[in-house]
Write a protein that holds these residues in place. Sequence first.
Motif, PDB file in Angstrom:
ATOM      1  N   SER A  42      -4.208  13.476  25.487  1.00 23.67           N
ATOM      2  CA  SER A  42      -3.045  13.028  24.722  1.00 23.67           C
ATOM      3  C   SER A  42      -3.470  11.973  23.716  1.00 23.67           C
ATOM      4  O   SER A  42      -4.487  11.295  23.888  1.00 23.67           O
ATOM      5  CB  SER A  42      -1.970  12.449  25.657  1.00 23.67           C
ATOM      6  N   SER A  43      -2.668  11.837  22.680  1.00 25.18           N
ATOM      7  CA  SER A  43      -2.992  10.841  21.656  1.00 25.18           C
ATOM      8  C   SER A  43      -2.921   9.428  22.224  1.00 25.18           C
ATOM      9  O   SER A  43      -3.686   8.557  21.802  1.00 25.18           O
ATOM     10  CB  SER A  43      -2.053  10.989  20.464  1.00 25.18           C
ATOM     11  N   THR A  44      -2.061   9.200  23.184  1.00 24.71           N
ATOM     12  CA  THR A  44      -1.963   7.876  23.809  1.00 24.71           C
ATOM     13  C   THR A  44      -3.251   7.535  24.546  1.00 24.71           C
ATOM     14  O   THR A  44      -3.793   6.433  24.395  1.00 24.71           O
ATOM     15  CB  THR A  44      -0.767   7.819  24.778  1.00 24.71           C
ATOM     16  N   VAL A 142     -16.151  24.125  16.110  1.00 19.89           N
ATOM     17  CA  VAL A 142     -15.842  22.841  16.730  1.00 19.89           C
ATOM     18  C   VAL A 142     -14.409  22.497  16.344  1.00 19.89           C
ATOM     19  O   VAL A 142     -14.121  22.267  15.163  1.00 19.89           O
ATOM     20  CB  VAL A 142     -16.811  21.727  16.269  1.00 19.89           C
ATOM     21  N   ASN A 143     -13.522  22.488  17.319  1.00 22.75           N
ATOM     22  CA  ASN A 143     -12.106  22.247  17.060  1.00 22.75           C
ATOM     23  C   ASN A 143     -11.844  20.757  16.794  1.00 22.75           C
ATOM     24  O   ASN A 143     -12.402  19.898  17.468  1.00 22.75           O
ATOM     25  CB  ASN A 143     -11.270  22.701  18.258  1.00 22.75           C
ATOM     26  N   VAL A 144     -10.997  20.476  15.816  1.00 24.84           N
ATOM     27  CA  VAL A 144     -10.574  19.101  15.551  1.00 24.84           C
ATOM     28  C   VAL A 144      -9.244  18.902  16.288  1.00 24.84           C
ATOM     29  O   VAL A 144      -8.216  19.434  15.887  1.00 24.84           O
ATOM     30  CB  VAL A 144     -10.418  18.819  14.046  1.00 24.84           C
ATOM     31  N   ASN A 145      -9.299  18.149  17.397  1.00 26.14           N
ATOM     32  CA  ASN A 145      -8.104  17.940  18.216  1.00 26.14           C
ATOM     33  C   ASN A 145      -7.099  17.012  17.558  1.00 26.14           C
ATOM     34  O   ASN A 145      -5.889  17.199  17.716  1.00 26.14           O
ATOM     35  CB  ASN A 145      -8.480  17.360  19.582  1.00 26.14           C
ATOM     36  N   PHE A 158      -2.210  12.588  13.729  1.00 30.73           N
ATOM     37  CA  PHE A 158      -1.976  13.746  12.872  1.00 30.73           C
ATOM     38  C   PHE A 158      -1.428  14.906  13.694  1.00 30.73           C
ATOM     39  O   PHE A 158      -0.564  15.653  13.233  1.00 30.73           O
ATOM     40  CB  PHE A 158      -3.271  14.152  12.173  1.00 30.73           C
ATOM     41  N   ARG A 159      -1.941  15.091  14.906  1.00 32.03           N
ATOM     42  CA  ARG A 159      -1.501  16.187  15.777  1.00 32.03           C
ATOM     43  C   ARG A 159      -0.037  15.994  16.176  1.00 32.03           C
ATOM     44  O   ARG A 159       0.774  16.920  16.048  1.00 32.03           O
ATOM     45  CB  ARG A 159      -2.383  16.253  17.020  1.00 32.03           C
ATOM     46  N   ASP A 160       0.310  14.812  16.637  1.00 31.50           N
ATOM     47  CA  ASP A 160       1.694  14.553  17.064  1.00 31.50           C
ATOM     48  C   ASP A 160       2.691  14.696  15.927  1.00 31.50           C
ATOM     49  O   ASP A 160       3.832  15.078  16.146  1.00 31.50           O
ATOM     50  CB  ASP A 160       1.816  13.147  17.672  1.00 31.50           C
ATOM     51  N   GLU A 161       2.261  14.389  14.709  1.00 32.62           N
ATOM     52  CA  GLU A 161       3.154  14.431  13.552  1.00 32.62           C
ATOM     53  C   GLU A 161       3.137  15.790  12.847  1.00 32.62           C
ATOM     54  O   GLU A 161       3.752  15.947  11.797  1.00 32.62           O
ATOM     55  CB  GLU A 161       2.795  13.317  12.566  1.00 32.62           C
ATOM     56  N   GLY A 162       2.432  16.777  13.425  1.00 35.96           N
ATOM     57  CA  GLY A 162       2.445  18.124  12.886  1.00 35.96           C
ATOM     58  C   GLY A 162       1.535  18.344  11.683  1.00 35.96           C
ATOM     59  O   GLY A 162       1.664  19.364  11.007  1.00 35.96           O
ATOM     60  N   LEU A 163       0.617  17.430  11.423  1.00 34.81           N
ATOM     61  CA  LEU A 163      -0.299  17.605  10.291  1.00 34.81           C
ATOM     62  C   LEU A 163      -1.581  18.330  10.678  1.00 34.81           C
ATOM     63  O   LEU A 163      -2.428  18.580   9.826  1.00 34.81           O
ATOM     64  CB  LEU A 163      -0.634  16.236   9.668  1.00 34.81           C
ATOM     65  N   LEU A 164      -1.732  18.657  11.957  1.00 29.81           N
ATOM     66  CA  LEU A 164      -2.888  19.456  12.421  1.00 29.81           C
ATOM     67  C   LEU A 164      -2.378  20.648  13.198  1.00 29.81           C
ATOM     68  O   LEU A 164      -1.447  20.596  13.923  1.00 29.81           O
ATOM     69  CB  LEU A 164      -3.778  18.627  13.339  1.00 29.81           C
TER      70      LEU A 164
END
Length: 164
Positions: A42-44, A142-145, A158-164
């Motif tokens: 998780s991002s946290t 190589v995945n960018v999480n 970026f992931r949580d905000e939908g930019l990835l």
Amino acid sequence: MQTFLDFKELLETNENIIVNELSLSYKRAIELNDHQFKMLNSSTKVSNLLREIWETNQIEVRESFYLLCFSSGLDLVGYQKISEGGLDAVIVDIRLLFSIALLSRATSIVVAHNHPSGTLKPSEADKILTQRIVQAGELLSVNVNDHIILTNTSYYSFRDEGLL
């Protein structure tokens, strides 16, 4: 290390050719076996880890860019500060970033940088850099999480905000 090659027959000269030789090695650090480096899903959790490894006295002074490398189970297999910049910019060499990721046998990565200004909003340059890293990662499998932006008090994912 340098290697001396003798191509006298091919070049018809008596001079040696000198080329650079790259030597790579992999050694798992015992420190990364600690529970805090496991299952960072998780991002946290990732932002908390970043605060542990970041030079906290620099977070409000200058931008820095970090790379976190992960196994397929989302265990941390390595991390590295990629670069330091000035008050509002940092230069990232994507070739260096992925050479470290590949050397650590990462299946995925998280990149992170800080905003000394305290703003969490990603700049257009942040968005463009993230897309370039994602594209390079796709070529190398190589995945960018995530891409995390840290401030002294919070973070942006970026992931949580939908930019990835």
